[in-house]
Design an enzyme around this catalytic site. Sequence first.
Site, PDB file in Angstrom:
ATOM      1  N   HIS A 130       0.680  -1.333  -0.079  1.00 45.44           N
ATOM      2  CA  HIS A 130      -0.019  -0.015  -0.001  1.00 45.44           C
ATOM      3  C   HIS A 130       0.856   1.281  -0.153  1.00 45.44           C
ATOM      4  O   HIS A 130       1.718   1.576   0.961  1.00 45.44           O
ATOM      5  CB  HIS A 130      -0.826   0.013   1.341  1.00 45.44           C
ATOM      6  N   HIS A 186      -1.337  10.226  -3.172  1.00 46.38           N
ATOM      7  CA  HIS A 186      -2.675   9.875  -2.681  1.00 46.38           C
ATOM      8  C   HIS A 186      -3.592  11.124  -2.586  1.00 46.38           C
ATOM      9  O   HIS A 186      -4.619  11.020  -2.787  1.00 46.38           O
ATOM     10  CB  HIS A 186      -2.199   9.408  -1.279  1.00 46.38           C
TER      11      HIS A 186
HETATM   12  O1  G3P Z   1      -6.593   1.138  -2.338  1.00 48.23           O
HETATM   13  C1  G3P Z   1      -7.005   0.718  -1.425  1.00 48.23           C
HETATM   14  C2  G3P Z   1      -6.806   1.695  -0.398  1.00 48.23           C
HETATM   15  O2  G3P Z   1      -5.709   2.098  -0.640  1.00 48.23           O
HETATM   16  C3  G3P Z   1      -7.819   2.797  -0.590  1.00 48.23           C
HETATM   17  O3  G3P Z   1      -7.689   3.661   0.395  1.00 48.23           O
HETATM   18  O4  G3P Z   1      -7.255   6.034   0.927  1.00 48.23           O
HETATM   19  O5  G3P Z   1      -5.404   4.441   0.897  1.00 48.23           O
HETATM   20  O6  G3P Z   1      -6.177   4.996  -1.211  1.00 48.23           O
HETATM   21  P1  G3P Z   1      -6.663   4.932   0.226  1.00 48.23           P
HETATM   22 CA    CA Z   2      -5.165   3.540  -2.827  1.00 47.57          CA
END
Ligand code: G3P
Ligand code: CA
Length: 293
Positions: free
Chosen positions: A46, A88
């Site tokens: 992530h 992000h």
């Molecule tokens: O992409 C899965 C998760 O990452 C969604 O949340 O806010 O971290 O992009 P975010």
């Molecule tokens: Ca994400």
Amino acid sequence: MILLKKLLIVLVVGLICAAVYLLMDAGDNDQQSALLDEDVFLLIAHRGASAIAPEHTLTSYQLAMDMGADYIEIDLQMTKDRVLVALHDETVDRTTDGNGTVEGMNLADIKKLDAGSWFNAENPDRAKDEYVGIQVPTLEEIFSAFGDSANYYIETKQPDQSEGMEEKLLELLDQFELLEASQPEGKVMIESFSADSLKTIYQMDEDIPLIQLIDNMDQLIPSPETFELYGEYAVGIGVSAKKVDEEYITAAREAGLLVHPFVVDKLAEGEKMKSCGATGIFTNDVDAVSSLK
Ligand code: G3P
Ligand code: CA
């Protein structure tokens, strides 16, 4: 007679080379096909190795690959001059030393920013000098750096505010030969909270595996009909680990969907997700959960 012998040797050597090539090729395909196998448990890094390095930087992605992540996850935003960058947030405020919205800034301005010092300030125990001055990467730079050595799990962020984001993404994937070489085995997966964005991609290329992200606000288990609708264009769902339980995951799996909960950094939580039937997790800390493989 000697000529015949030579011809025979050339023929035998040629056959051996062809056999070795075919075996190696089959091995590669097996490895790629396995990514989307429902029995495989995926570790999706992530924002890269974001527990130990500034998120969405080439360093973070490289560290994630070194740890053995199956995928590097990339959040996409589009700059004012329509370049896809890995960020992000809608603004650069949190993860750089600058201020402003990504859509209001040209790439040249974003490239001047320091995308690493914030991490050192917030994480003194994990701070490194090498993070200072690190840049926000473009998607093109990411593909140039890692090519087909990485598997990519890419999210279209704010696609409704970034017209043409999907076309640009597919153009770049094509340019780097990441589409034909990998479909439909899963070298590249695309995720979004926006069903419209995913459907746009599906219309352009229905072989790219898509993941429908489900908003945290939605507390109920989607109905079988809703899961069925997702399955018309997506191969799976991404959903908060805080929200899902065995009943939720089973319902999605019965609808034929892969399930990738986010974000799981503790091994015990990962074990629980896996035992409930999840087919992978998003994690900031691949090392912490690597035994789930
Ligand atoms: O992409 C899965 C998760 O990452 C969604 O949340 O806010 O971290 O992009 P975010
Ligand atoms: Ca994400």
